[in-house]
Design an enzyme around this catalytic site. Sequence first.
Site, PDB file in Angstrom:
ATOM      1  N   GLY A 214     122.628 -42.815   7.810  1.00  0.00           N
ATOM      2  CA  GLY A 214     121.040 -42.736   7.226  1.00  0.00           C
ATOM      3  C   GLY A 214     121.069 -42.007   5.872  1.00  0.00           C
ATOM      4  O   GLY A 214     122.182 -41.771   5.140  1.00  0.00           O
ATOM      5  N   ASN A 215     120.132 -41.403   5.622  1.00  0.00           N
ATOM      6  CA  ASN A 215     119.767 -40.486   4.196  1.00  0.00           C
ATOM      7  C   ASN A 215     118.704 -39.523   4.414  1.00  0.00           C
ATOM      8  O   ASN A 215     118.100 -39.388   5.540  1.00  0.00           O
ATOM      9  CB  ASN A 215     119.400 -41.577   3.155  1.00  0.00           C
ATOM     10  CG  ASN A 215     118.123 -42.540   3.408  1.00  0.00           C
ATOM     11  OD1 ASN A 215     117.186 -41.695   3.443  1.00  0.00           O
ATOM     12  ND2 ASN A 215     118.285 -43.635   3.454  1.00  0.00           N
ATOM     13  N   HIS A 216     118.590 -38.788   3.266  1.00  0.00           N
ATOM     14  CA  HIS A 216     117.751 -37.617   3.543  1.00  0.00           C
ATOM     15  C   HIS A 216     116.219 -37.883   3.371  1.00  0.00           C
ATOM     16  O   HIS A 216     115.554 -36.887   3.233  1.00  0.00           O
ATOM     17  CB  HIS A 216     118.199 -36.484   2.487  1.00  0.00           C
ATOM     18  CG  HIS A 216     119.538 -36.108   2.606  1.00  0.00           C
ATOM     19  ND1 HIS A 216     119.632 -35.116   3.657  1.00  0.00           N
ATOM     20  CD2 HIS A 216     120.330 -36.105   1.623  1.00  0.00           C
ATOM     21  CE1 HIS A 216     121.311 -34.800   3.499  1.00  0.00           C
ATOM     22  NE2 HIS A 216     121.552 -35.350   2.479  1.00  0.00           N
ATOM     23  N   ALA A 281     113.450 -45.554   1.475  1.00  0.00           N
ATOM     24  CA  ALA A 281     115.042 -45.371   1.183  1.00  0.00           C
ATOM     25  C   ALA A 281     115.903 -46.310   2.238  1.00  0.00           C
ATOM     26  O   ALA A 281     116.168 -45.841   3.179  1.00  0.00           O
ATOM     27  CB  ALA A 281     115.499 -44.216   1.005  1.00  0.00           C
TER      28      ALA A 281
END
Length: 405
Positions: A214-216, A281
């Site tokens: 995943g990402n922030h 994102a």
Amino acid sequence: MLRKNRFNNKKIIVGVSGGIAAYKIPHLVRLLKKEGAEVQILMTESAKNFVTPQTLSVLSERPVLINFFQNDLGEWNNHIDLGLWADAIVIAPAGANTLAKMTHGICDNLLLSVILSARCPIWVAPAMDLDMWEHASTQENVGTLQKRGIRLIEPTEGFLASGLEGKGRMAEPEAIFNTLVHDLLPPDNYFSGKKVLVTAGGTRESIDPVRFIGNHSSGKMGFAIAEALIACGAEVSLVYGSVSEKLPKNCIHYPVVSAEEMLETCKGLFADCSILMMVAAVADYQVQTISSQKIKKTDAAFALELVKTPDILTLLSGNKAPHQICIGFALETENEQANALAKLKNKNLDCIVLNSLNNPNVGFGKESHEVDVFCKNGNTWSIPAQHKSTLAETLINTLSVWLLK
Ligand code: CTP
């Protein structure tokens, strides 16, 4: 869809001078009130012969002002205050006498004194018989007033109360109203009434039943953009992955998890939308095979085999119809501008919004953000660091101006 009152908070003085066309002013007042305007009626004494102050007072929901003094009460109607209060003054009907007095700065009634004191724009909607309208003195007076910035709402041709036919009929209330809408309000927003597909948040690519890539991304920026679009009257379909923010209201929500799911959902919505704003994102890689069981740790080194996720934006914009607009959001940490411009071209976009991670005070998970925008026609602008919601409003308004051109 929520209806916006276009004249909310606008204070409009309607000055009624003597003339048969005054009987149409109640309709003008209704149109203005329906759009949320505060309407103050000023009448001349002779206007009372053509429409009653009571009618106008009821419709405007304010006492009608005619004289400097309210005789019974000894109260003074302060023309200076009224002139400063108004955002706009429209004199309808404006008879030949009132136009002549305005030209010469005569202020022998309350309406004329307010006109002299006003700092706001003033419109006149003349109404008179054709010979009075064509008379050299009226024409010169109107010309002088226009040179001073007074705006003319031209009288129209047709049957006149005198039985004659020609130019001199007051413009219809709808035409007066439309002139005020056109002159007083900012131009319609490009996004108003348009269907916009917005993606937000981060995608999660499962590794096994427990873990993911995943990402922030918090979804803050995408949600702020959706909200700014909704405020402009857009119909927003919001496709979102992992987010930590409250969902915007007044739009249709499509929760997804992975890039593949986001692609499938967007594909189903894109054809019906005029604009795509790809703020999400999206993870660039997913595992070759998702393990159906939790992967157990061992002493050996461990490697995941990753394959690319679909590039949603490229796939959608590659099939866009000529009327569709695609806007991407590039996230860069080096060679920002060159990379963003390459994405603008390679992803067949109309515009790319560059998010740099080089300012530690803005971006992922933060309240504030700053961006640079590049359009395919070479237009470019920067929006300095500010709260994400105001940045989104600025971005949408600027895009609107650019797209309307
Ligand atoms: N994007 C997408 N699908 C992907 C990756 C990105 O639709 N699989 C979209 C993003 O939502 C964004 C734009 O493409 O609007 C640019 O994303 P970015 O992460 O900056 O670029 P990438 O294309 O992923 O390239 P790189 O990570 O190498 O910079």
